[in-house]
Structures are given as C-alpha cells and as structure tokens.
Scaffold this active site. Sequence first.
Site, PDB file in Angstrom:
ATOM      1  N   ASN A  10      55.458 -19.690  64.818  1.00  9.32           N
ATOM      2  CA  ASN A  10      54.524 -18.999  65.627  1.00  9.32           C
ATOM      3  C   ASN A  10      53.022 -18.775  64.834  1.00  9.32           C
ATOM      4  OD1 ASN A  10      52.999 -17.246  67.210  1.00  9.32           O
ATOM      5  ND2 ASN A  10      54.250 -15.504  66.770  1.00  9.32           N
ATOM      6  N   HIS A  99      56.726 -10.235  71.869  1.00 10.50           N
ATOM      7  CA  HIS A  99      56.673 -10.222  70.471  1.00 10.50           C
ATOM      8  C   HIS A  99      55.914  -8.835  70.192  1.00 10.50           C
ATOM      9  CE1 HIS A  99      54.585 -11.047  66.575  1.00 10.50           C
ATOM     10  NE2 HIS A  99      55.556 -12.242  66.326  1.00 10.50           N
ATOM     11  N   GLU A 169      62.900  -9.275  65.253  1.00 10.11           N
ATOM     12  CA  GLU A 169      62.049  -9.149  64.311  1.00 10.11           C
ATOM     13  C   GLU A 169      61.567  -7.803  63.945  1.00 10.11           C
ATOM     14  OE1 GLU A 169      58.247 -10.512  66.126  1.00 10.11           O
ATOM     15  OE2 GLU A 169      58.680  -9.352  67.761  1.00 10.11           O
TER      16      GLU A 169
END
Length: 254
Positions: A10, A99, A169
């Site tokens: 990313n 995200h 994450e």
Amino acid sequence: MTRQSYVLGNWKMHKTIQEAKEYVQTLASLLQGEPLSCTIGIASPFTSLRAIHEMINTTGAFLWLGAQNVHPELSGAFTGEISLPMLKEVGVEFVLVGHSERRHIFGESDAFIASKVKSVAQAGLVPVLCVGESLEVREEGKAHQVIKKQLLLGLEQMDNGSEFLIAYEPVWAIGTGKVAEASDVQDIHMFCREVVAERFSEATAEEISILYGGSVKVDNAQRFGQCSDVDGLLVGGASLEGQSFFEVAKNFNV
C-alpha cells in the site's frame, strides 16, 4: 489446507508516475530472477494505475494491481471520487476497503464500508476488507468485540461464495514502528476465521486468506510467515522500495 498467500503493498500518497514506472521495472526484474509463489500486489495512487498496468503488460511481471479506495456508486455528483468502471478500465483487480486511515481520518462508517465491499465484489474485483483495533480498545480487552463488529458489518451485504480477502491491521501498529507479537496476530486471525465461519460457513473460513498489516519490515516479516493463520501481509512503508518489498514477500514463498 493450503491457502493462497498474498503480499500487498500500500503506497498510500507516495510516488509520481515516473517513480512508479521505475519501481515496477525493478520489482519485475527481481521476480524474473527469483519467481515467488505468493501473489504480489501493489495498491498505488490513482494517478499511477494506468502506467503500472502498462508496465505489467510490458515486463510480463505477475503483479496484482490494486486501488486504495473507491466510491460505491458507479457514477454521480461525487466530487473527487473514483468509480469502479474507472478502475476496471485501467486494469485494477483488487481494492483496499476500510483501511484505518479511511475510517479514522476520513470518517468512513461500517455501513459505508459495507457498501464499498459489496460494490467491489459485484464489479468482479476483489475487496480487501481491513479491520483492526485501537490501542485503547486492546488495553480494555475489547479487541475481539470491535473486530467482530467490523467484520460482520463490513461483510453484511456479501453473498456466500463471493471472493474477498481480510487484512488485520491493528491501528496502534500502523506507521508507528510498534509491531504486534506473532502470537497476538495468530490469535486475532484465528478469531477472524471463527467470525467468517459464523457469517458464511466453515468451508469459507478455511479458504479465506487473512493478511497482517502494521509496521511490517524486512527484519520482522519472518515471524508472521510462521503463523498458520497468517496468509500474507499488507505492507506500508516497506513496500515503497522494490528490493525491501521483495525481501518481505520472500517470507511467504511457500
């Protein structure tokens, strides 16, 4: 069972078109010299997508092209947004959705994220649903609770059999230099499979690839490659240099 491994870079808001071309040329040369069994993907800024797609075709490199964001509507009065038809036209195959920076900086809700996941899948692309807890949530012992909510709401509109990936994450480990312990990551990944089994089926839970992201670097990637429920990585800063990204990916060459 053996699941497909993925190592996705990313780039966030980095690299001009020329820099992207040079990067892909470097990475393609490395892969030609030492092919890897894992799927290597790059989620670049929108401006570089077409150039990278052309470089992939020119070099013959097996790279999975991704976008960092998309709007769930196919067109409309959404200033500054990008649609799925636009992404498909430039060769995009996967899209990062949910995200933590989209959730916390841009205020994206679970409902909005769910609409993106559904739209990406319906367009024939692969959504990569990102989930993770803050440091405060982890210290309160509520990580499982928060992640379960993010997963169930994010996948709420998906049909059983639809293709998707999950990326865990932990917010406190993104860009901070703090790295989660492998045992903690393994625990969360196992829990994610339990939630997927609850939402879909045991078979889907066993098949789905779950990636880890959070200050992954060359010197710590190996610990995650040894976890049975970690099927790859979502890499930030370490993906910005072709050689280091390649070295990270080698930990999932199985």
